[in-house]
Design a protein around this motif. Structure first.
Motif, PDB file in Angstrom:
ATOM      1  N   GLU A 151      12.053  56.871  41.259  1.00  0.00           N
ATOM      2  CA  GLU A 151      11.396  58.178  41.268  1.00  0.00           C
ATOM      3  C   GLU A 151      11.248  58.870  39.999  1.00  0.00           C
ATOM      4  OE1 GLU A 151      12.944  59.352  45.754  1.00  0.00           O
ATOM      5  OE2 GLU A 151      13.642  60.421  44.127  1.00  0.00           O
ATOM      6  N   ALA A 152      12.407  58.727  38.996  1.00  0.00           N
ATOM      7  CA  ALA A 152      12.234  59.169  37.845  1.00  0.00           C
ATOM      8  C   ALA A 152      11.129  58.411  37.002  1.00  0.00           C
ATOM      9  CB  ALA A 152      13.553  58.965  37.099  1.00  0.00           C
ATOM     10  N   GLU A 153      11.259  57.015  37.016  1.00  0.00           N
ATOM     11  CA  GLU A 153      10.033  56.244  36.145  1.00  0.00           C
ATOM     12  C   GLU A 153       8.749  56.711  36.603  1.00  0.00           C
ATOM     13  OE1 GLU A 153      12.624  52.172  35.446  1.00  0.00           O
ATOM     14  OE2 GLU A 153      11.377  52.493  37.376  1.00  0.00           O
ATOM     15  N   ALA A 154       8.453  56.797  37.913  1.00  0.00           N
ATOM     16  CA  ALA A 154       7.344  57.364  38.573  1.00  0.00           C
ATOM     17  C   ALA A 154       6.893  58.574  38.087  1.00  0.00           C
ATOM     18  CB  ALA A 154       7.272  57.343  39.934  1.00  0.00           C
ATOM     19  N   ALA A 155       7.841  59.578  37.907  1.00  0.00           N
ATOM     20  CA  ALA A 155       7.498  60.778  37.361  1.00  0.00           C
ATOM     21  C   ALA A 155       7.251  60.926  35.805  1.00  0.00           C
ATOM     22  CB  ALA A 155       8.684  61.652  37.573  1.00  0.00           C
TER      23      ALA A 155
END
Ligand code: ZN
Length: 231
Positions: free
Chosen positions: A34-38
């Motif tokens: 999720e952090a990578e996508a954000a």
């Protein structure tokens, strides 16, 4: 406690802990994804904000150049009128009026463009802050997995053989029942609280309750299939 219940409990305690550890590990990995996508989204937003600012700045420069040209043109026309050198006085007057109208419009556009540049700069600053935050979130998520990865794997490595041994010790008749309970994602062990099952609130008949309390027999809840534990 009835021996079947002890055997089921031995398997269940391992499985319940394995579930917790796996869920924790999955949660840590999910947080990284999720952090990578954000961060990717923040990168894209930052690029878009940079491009928007460049576009509005370019429009502002073009507007300023055009305004300068028109202003010079009006000044020279006005000078011709003032010095009496205009070949056609009325035409020169009309030209000054027309240039003035265009200059007004360019000045208004210039004010809007200045506001546009300010808005684009604010949006860019916000996008930079968001990207910074996204970078920090990814770093924290990566650190969280790094700190828990080895301990989780180590504990799983210890539990799995214990679980295997407990499974081997489980009565063959109980295995499909236990497996079914797991498949349905239900707790294998339940409590009888105020004569009802703690998992599904189904009534626990008095005789069943007494059997379980005395450890005479292992009983399953007729609602959810969980084995009733003595209180
Ligand atoms: Zn139940």
């Amino acid at each position: 406690m009835h021996q079947d219940l002890v055997a089921i409990s031995n398997v269940w305690q391992c499985d319940a802990r394995i579930d917790v550890l796996k869920a924790e590990h999955e949660g840590l990995n999910r947080a990284i994804k999720e952090a990578e996508a954000a961060l990717l989204a923040a990168d894209a937003a930052l690029t878009a904000a940079q491009s928007a600012l460049a576009t509005v700045k370019a429009a502002d420069r073009a507007n300023t150049r055009e305004l300068d040209d028109y202003t010079k043109n009006r000044r020279s026309t006005q000078q011709m009128i003032d010095t009496g050198t205009a070949p056609d006085y009325a035409a020169a007057q009309r030209q000054v009026a027309s240039l003035s109208a265009r200059i007004d419009s360019l000045e208004n556009a210039g004010l809007e463009l200045i506001e546009g540049v300010e808005r684009a700069q604010e949006a860019l600053a916000a996008a930079e802050r968001t990207r910074l935050q996204a970078t920090a979130t990814l770093a924290a998520a990566t650190a969280a997995l790094k700190s828990r990865d080895t301990p989780i794997r180590k504990e799983l490595g210890e539990i799995l053989p214990r679980r295997e041994a407990a499974w081997v010790a489980l009565d063959a008749d109980l295995k499909p029942q236990y497996f079914d309970q797991r498949r349905k994602k239900k707790r294998a062990l339940v409590l009888s609280i105020d004569r009802t099952c703690s998992q599904c609130s189904t009534f626990v008949p008095p005789q069943v309750y007494l059997d379980v309390e005395a450890g005479r027999e292992a009983h399953r809840c007729t609602g959810c299939g969980g084995w009733l534990l003595p209180t």
